[in-house]
Design a protein around this motif. Structure first.
Motif: not given
Ligand SMILES: *Cc1c(COP(=O)(O)O)cnc(C)c1O
Length: 369
Positions: A54-56, A59, A81, A83, A126, A152, A154-155, A176, A178, A181, A188, A281
């Motif tokens: 996962n994305g967490t 990180l 977030i 995370s 981020v 980061d 993710a978005e 991430s 999720y 996303k 993932g 996003w």
């Protein structure tokens, strides 16, 4: 009910998942994991990619692999977030917060320099809700002060900053996957880097630090943060469509921008900056002062009309867990505090259609009036 996010999965996902079932390759040892890593690295323009659970986790590994430890400080936005702080805190380091910009919702890069101390080791940038952080001045600061940069991303899968792919910019960058996303594998994530030593460390940390020479002998502690072949199968299928996904998200954003324009109670997301066009996003909106109700009240009214929404991030400096640990500080960050109370986002999932978004816009207008 129109959910805030409905993912879109297609026949290609079914086909590749079917291969996992037919061949019996369901664990992280399957061939799709490496293939997904290679294709993501190529897409983003990075030398190495390490797929994780996962994305967490990505990180956590980035912070650990960069050697951030007791007494160190990591500068990050407060508007993000949880995370982002997990491994910083667990490693005994201290998060140092900066406020965000009222228009882009991204960290105030011009507030970072005043936060740098002798203990600062890294900056965690981020990219928020579809617009990238202004990375160049941040990279320049990092260079001047010898700091590492974690990005980061993710978005912003599929987004660029001045033509460079988001996720290709920091010493380590993370994604991430999720379901909300732009590429999803259910759960993932991924860490990307151009630094071969960092990549090697991250691979080891992902897989319990198994030694190459002698299995079941470990010099260090890591995690089981592996991605399965089934997750990677979804990722490969989703990556094939990333350009269409970004186009579609931009079209959804443009639709809302037009449909909700001119409502005095609502501030809409910024369509572009000097360095990027928003990829939405999520489609975030912020209630103006002229609206007497807070976001929670409006969100409740929308829910009663069958419209799913989510609140904006709650700032890290206001998190009870960080207060209890003495890590919240006593500074206030007025923009992040206001966004948390006045902001929320509307449905924008790839699995919803134009009729859904039209009904969302109509209902938002009705509720606000
Ligand atoms: C989604 C997200 C994460 C966490 O990813 P998970 O896969 O849910 O662990 C981290 N950072 C940002 C900015 C995110 O949006």
């Amino acid at each position: 009910m129109i959910p805030v996010n409905l993912p879109r999965l297609g026949t290609r996902e079914k086909e590749l998942l079917g291969e996992c079932i037919d061949t019996g390759w369901i664990s992280s040892e399957g061939p799709f994991v490496g293939e997904f890593e290679q294709r993501m690295a190529a897409h983003v323009g990075r030398d190495a990619a390490i797929a994780v659970s996962n994305g967490t986790a990505a990180l956590d590994i980035a912070v650990e692999a960069l050697g951030i430890g007791p007494g160190d400080e990591v500068i990050m936005p407060t508007f993000t977030i949880i995370s982002c702080v997990h491994q910083v805190v667990r490693a005994g380091a201290r998060p140092v917060f900066v406020d965000c910009d009222a228009a882009t919702w991204n960290m105030r890069v011009d507030h970072v320099e005043q936060k740098i101390s002798k203990r600062t080791r890294a900056i965690l940038a981020v990219h928020i809700y579809g617009l990238p952080v202004d990375m160049d001045p941040l990279l320049e600061l990092a260079r001047q002060h010898g700091l590492r940069v974690i990005e980061d991303a993710a978005e912003v899968i599929g987004q660029t900053y001045k033509g460079r792919h988001c996720g290709s910019i920091g010493d380590a960058s993370t994604f991430s996957f999720y379901p909300n996303k732009h590429i999803t594998t259910g759960e993932g994530g991924m860490l990307l880097t151009d630094d071969p030593a960092l990549a090697e460390r991250a691979r080891s940390k992902r897989n319990l630090c198994f030694q190459r020479k002698q299995r079941f002998v470990h010099d260090e502690l890591g995690w089981n943060y592996r991605m399965t072949n089934m997750q990677a199968a979804l990722g490969l299928a989703q990556l094939e469509r990333i350009d269409a996904t970004v186009q579609r998200k931009r079209a959804i954003g443009r639709f809302y921008n037009e449909a909700l324009a001119g409502l005095p109670q609502l501030r809409l997301p910024l369509a572009k900056t000097d360095y990027a066009e928003n990829i939405y996003w999520v489609y975030g909106v912020v209630l103006e002062d002229s609206c007497p109700a807070d976001a929670a009240v409006i969100m409740e009214k929308l829910a009663a009309e069958g419209i799913g929404t989510r609140p904006f991030f709650w700032p890290l400096h206001e998190q009870p867990v960080l207060r209890d640990l003495g890590l919240a500080g006593n500074e206030s960050f007025p923009i992040a505090e206001s966004l948390a109370r006045r902001g929320f986002y509307l449905p924008s999932g790839l699995g919803s259609d134009d009729d859904d978004f039209a009904r969302v816009a109509e209902t938002v207008i009705k509720v606000l009036q």
